[in-house]
Design a protein around this motif. Structure first.
Motif: not given
Length: 352
Positions: A203-219
Motif C-alpha cells: 500500500k502507498e504510504n504518504t505519512e511522513p516519517l521524520v528522522c533526526t540524530g542517529a535515526d537519520i543514519a538508521t533509515n
C-alpha cells in the motif's frame, strides 16, 4: 432285565449320497449369482476411484494451502524486514563519512570565490552521457563531466546528510508488484489469491516519517550502509544536470534481469531486504532454501545545492525479484520455485 425292542433306523447308501451331494443350481440361479458378483466388483472399484480422487483433491488442496501460507510468510517477512531499523555498523563509518562531508564543505568554500569567473565558461551542451552542463570547478574537486567525479560528489553529499542534517523525512513509500511477476506453479486460482494478499500488504504510504540524530543514519537510504563503499564501476548510467541553484544527479546500478545484483552492490546505493533478515523473521514457521533477492538496476535521484553541497531531496527506485528454490513449512511440506516481483519506491526531503 428288559429288552429294548426299538428297531434301529439304518440309512441306505442312496439316502447318504443324497444328503452329501448338494442340489445342482439351475442356469437361472448361476446367472443371478454371477451378476451379483460382478456388481460387487464394480462397487469395490467405484469406492477405490472415489478414494483416489479424494486423496488427489486433498493433495492439491494441501499444496495450494501451503503455497498460500508461503506467500503470506514471504510478504509478511519482507515488509517486516523493511521496517526493521538497523544502526550503522560502526562509529568509524560515521566518522569517515563526517570527514568526507567536511572535505566537501572545504571544496565548495574554496571555490565559491571563483564561481563567478567559472560561470562565464559553463555553456557546454548535453552529451550522449548526460554529463553536467557546468564545468568541474563549480563542484570543487569533483569533475562532473565524468562518472567517477559524479559518484564521488554524490557520496560526499550523502555523507553530509548523515553527519550534519537537522532532519530527514520520508514523504513517500510505495511497494508494488514489479512487472506483475508472480511464480506459483502456473495455478491461476492461487495466483489470484496471492494478488489479493499482495494488495493487503502493498500500500502507498504518504505519512511522513521524520528522522533526526542517529535515526537519520538508521533509515536514510541505503539504510544498512553509508555510501562509502560505492564505486564508479558499480554504476551503469549516470547524469548530472543543472536546475536553478541545484544539481540533479541520477545514478543507476550496473545490473539487469540477465545479470541481477544480489545486494552486494545495491546495498551501497539503496535500502535492500537481505535474505538473512527474511529467514530470521520466518524462523519457526517457514525455512527457505536458496532464498535470494535479485536487484534490477536500482536508481537514485538526488537534488544537491550547488553552493553548499547539501542534499535537499532524494528519490529511490528499487526493482527486484524475491525467489527461493524450496520452502519447507513446519518441517513437513515443501514448496518449490516460488517468486515475487517487488519494487520499492521512496521519496525523502532533508532539512539543514
Amino acid at each position: 432285565m428288559s429288552i429294548d425292542n426299538t428297531t434301529p433306523v439304518v440309512e441306505t447308501e442312496n439316502e447318504v449320497l443324497t444328503q452329501a451331494v448338494p442340489a445342482v443350481k439351475t442356469k437361472k440361479e448361476l446367472k443371478k449369482e454371477r451378476k451379483e458378483i460382478k456388481k460387487h466388483k464394480k462397487e469395490i472399484k467405484k469406492e477405490a476411484r472415489l478414494h483416489s480422487a479424494k486423496m488427489a483433491k486433498f493433495n492439491r488442496f494441501v499444496t495450494v494451502a501451503v503455497s498460500v501460507l508461503v506467500i503470506i510468510a514471504m510478504l509478511v517477512c519482507t515488509f517486516s524486514a523493511i521496517k526493521i531499523t538497523k544502526s550503522i555498523s560502526s562509529g568509524a563509518t560515521v566518522s569517515a563519512d563526517a570527514g568526507n562531508a567536511a572535505s566537501a564543505d572545504n571544496s565548495v568554500s574554496s571555490d565559491s570565490s571563483s564561481s563567478s569567473s567559472s560561470s562565464s565558461s559553463s555553456s557546454s551542451s548535453d552529451s550522449a552521457d548526460n554529463v553536467a552542463d557546468a564545468p568541474a570547478g563549480d563542484a570543487g574537486a569533483a569533475d562532473l563531466s565524468t562518472k567517477e567525479g559524479v559518484v564521488e560528489y554524490y557520496k560526499k553529499a550523502h555523507a553530509k546528510v548523515l553527519a550534519e542534517a537537522k532532519s530527514a523525512t520520508r514523504t513517500y513509500d510505495n511497494p508494488t508488484n514489479y512487472e506483475q511477476y508472480l511464480e506459483v506453479g502456473g495455478n491461476d486460482t492461487l495466483a489470484n489469491v496471492a494478488k489479493q494478499l499482495m494488495g493487503m500488504f502493498m500500500k502507498e504510504n504518504t505519512e511522513p516519517l521524520v528522522c533526526t540524530g542517529a535515526d537519520i543514519a538508521t533509515n536514510f537510504p541505503p539504510s544498512q550502509n553509508s555510501c562509502e563503499g560505492l564505486t564508479a564501476d558499480m554504476i551503469k548510467d549516470f547524469s548530472c544536470k543543472e536546475e536553478g541553484d541545484n544539481y540533479i544527479i541520477t545514478l543507476t546500478l550496473n545490473s539487469s534481469k540477465e545479470a541481477p545484483d544480489l545486494g552486494d552492490n545495491a546495498g551501497h546505493l539503496v535500502s535492500i531486504v537481505d535474505a538473512k533478515t527474511v529467514e530470521d523473521a520466518a524462523a519457526g514457521f517457514v525455512s527457505f532454501t536458496g532464498l535470494r533477492n535479485e536487484y534490477i538496476a536500482p536508481t537514485v535521484t538526488a537534488t544537491i545545492n550547488k553552493a553548499t553541497g547539501q542534499m535537499t531531496a532524494l528519490e529511490t527506485l528499487t526493482p527486484s525479484y524475491m525467489k527461493f528454490d524450496k520452502a519447507t513449512v513446519a518441517f513437513v511440506v515443501n514448496v518449490n520455485n516460488v517468486g515475487l516481483g517487488l519494487q520499492y519506491e521512496q521519496k525523502w526531503t532533508i532539512e539543514w
